[in-house]
Motif scaffolding. Structure first.
Motif, short mmCIF file in Angstrom:
data_model
loop_
_atom_site.label_atom_id
_atom_site.label_comp_id
_atom_site.label_asym_id
_atom_site.label_seq_id
_atom_site.Cartn_x
_atom_site.Cartn_y
_atom_site.Cartn_z
N GLY A 1 -46.19 16.38 -12.29
CA GLY A 1 -46.85 16.36 -10.99
C GLY A 1 -48.22 17.00 -10.97
N ASP A 2 -48.80 17.28 -12.15
CA ASP A 2 -50.09 17.96 -12.21
C ASP A 2 -51.24 17.03 -12.60
OD1 ASP A 2 -49.19 17.51 -14.77
OD2 ASP A 2 -49.89 19.44 -15.57
N ARG A 3 -50.97 15.76 -12.78
CA ARG A 3 -51.99 14.80 -13.19
C ARG A 3 -51.53 13.41 -12.81
NH1 ARG A 3 -50.33 13.20 -18.98
NH2 ARG A 3 -48.33 14.24 -19.17
N VAL A 4 -52.49 12.50 -12.79
CA VAL A 4 -52.19 11.08 -12.59
C VAL A 4 -52.35 10.39 -13.93
CG1 VAL A 4 -53.04 8.95 -11.54
CG2 VAL A 4 -52.80 11.02 -10.15
N LEU A 5 -51.40 9.52 -14.26
CA LEU A 5 -51.49 8.71 -15.47
C LEU A 5 -52.10 7.37 -15.12
CD1 LEU A 5 -47.98 9.37 -17.04
CD2 LEU A 5 -50.13 10.53 -17.56
N ASP A 6 -53.12 6.99 -15.85
CA ASP A 6 -53.85 5.75 -15.61
C ASP A 6 -53.56 4.80 -16.76
OD1 ASP A 6 -55.65 4.01 -14.39
OD2 ASP A 6 -57.40 4.89 -15.36
N TYR A 7 -52.75 3.76 -16.49
CA TYR A 7 -52.43 2.75 -17.51
C TYR A 7 -53.40 1.59 -17.34
CZ TYR A 7 -47.95 5.17 -18.18
OH TYR A 7 -46.99 6.11 -18.45
N LEU A 8 -54.09 1.25 -18.43
CA LEU A 8 -55.16 0.27 -18.36
C LEU A 8 -54.75 -1.07 -18.96
CD1 LEU A 8 -58.19 2.48 -19.49
CD2 LEU A 8 -57.44 1.98 -17.17
N GLY A 9 -55.22 -2.14 -18.31
CA GLY A 9 -55.08 -3.47 -18.87
C GLY A 9 -53.81 -4.20 -18.50
N THR A 10 -53.76 -5.46 -18.91
CA THR A 10 -52.63 -6.32 -18.58
C THR A 10 -51.34 -5.89 -19.25
OG1 THR A 10 -53.25 -7.78 -20.41
CG2 THR A 10 -54.12 -8.34 -18.23
N HIS A 11 -51.46 -5.21 -20.41
CA HIS A 11 -50.28 -4.81 -21.17
C HIS A 11 -50.16 -3.29 -21.29
CE1 HIS A 11 -50.59 -9.03 -22.14
NE2 HIS A 11 -49.43 -9.00 -22.76
N GLN A 12 -50.97 -2.56 -20.56
CA GLN A 12 -50.92 -1.09 -20.53
C GLN A 12 -50.98 -0.48 -21.93
OE1 GLN A 12 -47.65 0.18 -17.96
NE2 GLN A 12 -48.74 -0.54 -16.15
N HIS A 13 -51.86 -1.06 -22.77
CA HIS A 13 -52.01 -0.54 -24.13
C HIS A 13 -52.66 0.84 -24.14
CE1 HIS A 13 -50.55 -4.01 -26.17
NE2 HIS A 13 -51.52 -4.81 -25.77
N LEU A 14 -53.52 1.10 -23.16
CA LEU A 14 -54.23 2.38 -23.09
C LEU A 14 -53.74 3.19 -21.91
CD1 LEU A 14 -57.92 1.39 -23.90
CD2 LEU A 14 -56.36 2.69 -25.35
N ALA A 15 -53.58 4.49 -22.11
CA ALA A 15 -53.21 5.40 -21.04
C ALA A 15 -54.13 6.60 -21.07
CB ALA A 15 -51.76 5.85 -21.18
N SER A 16 -54.49 7.09 -19.90
CA SER A 16 -55.39 8.23 -19.81
C SER A 16 -54.90 9.18 -18.74
CB SER A 16 -56.82 7.75 -19.47
OG SER A 16 -57.69 8.83 -19.28
N ASP A 17 -55.10 10.48 -18.96
CA ASP A 17 -54.86 11.48 -17.92
C ASP A 17 -56.06 11.50 -16.99
OD1 ASP A 17 -52.56 12.15 -19.30
OD2 ASP A 17 -53.50 13.84 -20.33
N LEU A 18 -55.81 11.55 -15.68
CA LEU A 18 -56.88 11.66 -14.70
C LEU A 18 -56.73 12.95 -13.91
CD1 LEU A 18 -57.15 8.04 -13.20
CD2 LEU A 18 -58.44 9.04 -15.10
N HIS A 19 -57.85 13.60 -13.67
CA HIS A 19 -57.88 14.86 -12.92
C HIS A 19 -58.76 14.67 -11.69
CE1 HIS A 19 -55.90 16.73 -16.36
NE2 HIS A 19 -56.78 16.07 -17.11
N PHE A 20 -58.22 14.97 -10.51
CA PHE A 20 -58.87 14.72 -9.23
C PHE A 20 -59.33 16.04 -8.61
CE2 PHE A 20 -56.48 11.02 -10.04
CZ PHE A 20 -56.85 9.99 -9.18
N SER A 21 -60.51 16.03 -7.98
CA SER A 21 -60.99 17.20 -7.26
C SER A 21 -61.90 16.77 -6.12
CB SER A 21 -61.73 18.17 -8.19
OG SER A 21 -62.86 17.55 -8.77
N ALA A 22 -61.96 17.59 -5.07
CA ALA A 22 -62.83 17.34 -3.93
C ALA A 22 -64.14 18.08 -4.13
CB ALA A 22 -62.15 17.79 -2.64
N GLU A 23 -65.25 17.41 -3.82
CA GLU A 23 -66.57 18.02 -3.89
C GLU A 23 -66.91 18.67 -2.54
OE1 GLU A 23 -68.89 17.12 -7.27
OE2 GLU A 23 -66.90 18.03 -7.17
N ALA A 24 -67.96 19.50 -2.53
CA ALA A 24 -68.34 20.24 -1.32
C ALA A 24 -68.70 19.32 -0.17
CB ALA A 24 -69.50 21.19 -1.65
#
Length: 226
Positions: free
Chosen positions: A114-137
């Protein structure tokens, strides 16, 4: 329950512009899907050596292999439950480029802790990346990518920084025009800028319980590994 984005951001979510809070509240709890229609002022590529990699990725709807200006586009954010029982939100971008549309597909799920979002890319989800979200001022949203992983059958490899790119996404809302603004940059630490786009769009919302998930929006293959 709440949206996967509010969960991962915690109290920081409340610092976002109200329109961004609504847009990133899409999920199974809200029952809303969001569709954006707009124009990319510019889609750009880095140096020439990146083009073969973009073309290869384009065969599986990863990145966009063509550059352009004033390109109409659509982004579809639709929540659903994937084949592994996880709440998933689509980030499917379709760019109306000369010669035919190009898609850049991603499906986002909450990480197991629950500390990150997983981003699966493409039609076959060959690539996965951790995403980190933050609010700017100023109430805008900043998303930065972390580690990238490649999955195909038994293969599960961390993508070395030399080969991968770090993505930075900035999304804001312009009260004057009533439009969302988005800017994306993918940069390799050694070779510099690889790919990006920037533009604006208007958003509409629909009851996903009525509209459902249209055919072709979900990936061909789903990946369970986080």
């Amino acid at each position: 329950m709440t949206s996967i984005f509010r969960t991962v951001m915690g109290s920081d979510f409340d610092r976002l512009h109200p329109q961004l809070r609504r847009r990133f509240s899409v999920g199974l709890t809200s029952g809303e899907a969001c569709t954006g229609h707009g124009v990319m002022d510019r889609i750009w590529h880095g140096r020439g050596f990146v083009k073969p990699f973009l073309a290869l990725g384009g065969t599986r709807n990863i990145l966009v292999p063509r550059a352009g200006r004033d390109v109409p586009f659509t982004i579809e954010n639709v929540p659903y439950t994937d084949g592994f029982g996880r709440e998933t939100v689509t980030f499917v971008r379709t760019f109306d480029l000369p010669g035919g549309p190009r898609r850049f597909d991603a499906q986002m799920v909450l990480g197991p802790r629950g500390d990150r979002v997983l981003d699966y890319l493409g039609t076959h989800q060959h690539l996965a990346s951790d995403l980190h979200f933050s609010a700017e001022a100023d109430g805008s949203l900043l998303i930065r990518s972390g580690e990238h992983r490649f999955r195909e059958g038994p293969v599960d490899l961390r993508v070395p920084e030399l080969l991968g790119g770090q993505a930075e996404v900035r999304e804001s809302f312009d009260d004057t025009t009533g439009r969302f603004r988005i800017r994306v940059r993918v940069v390799n630490r050694r070779f510099g800028p690889l790919f990006g786009y920037e533009g604006s769009f208007r958003a509409t919302y629909a009851d996903v319980r009525t509209s459902g998930v249209r055919a072709g929006l979900r990936p061909v293959r789903e990946e369970a590994r986080a």
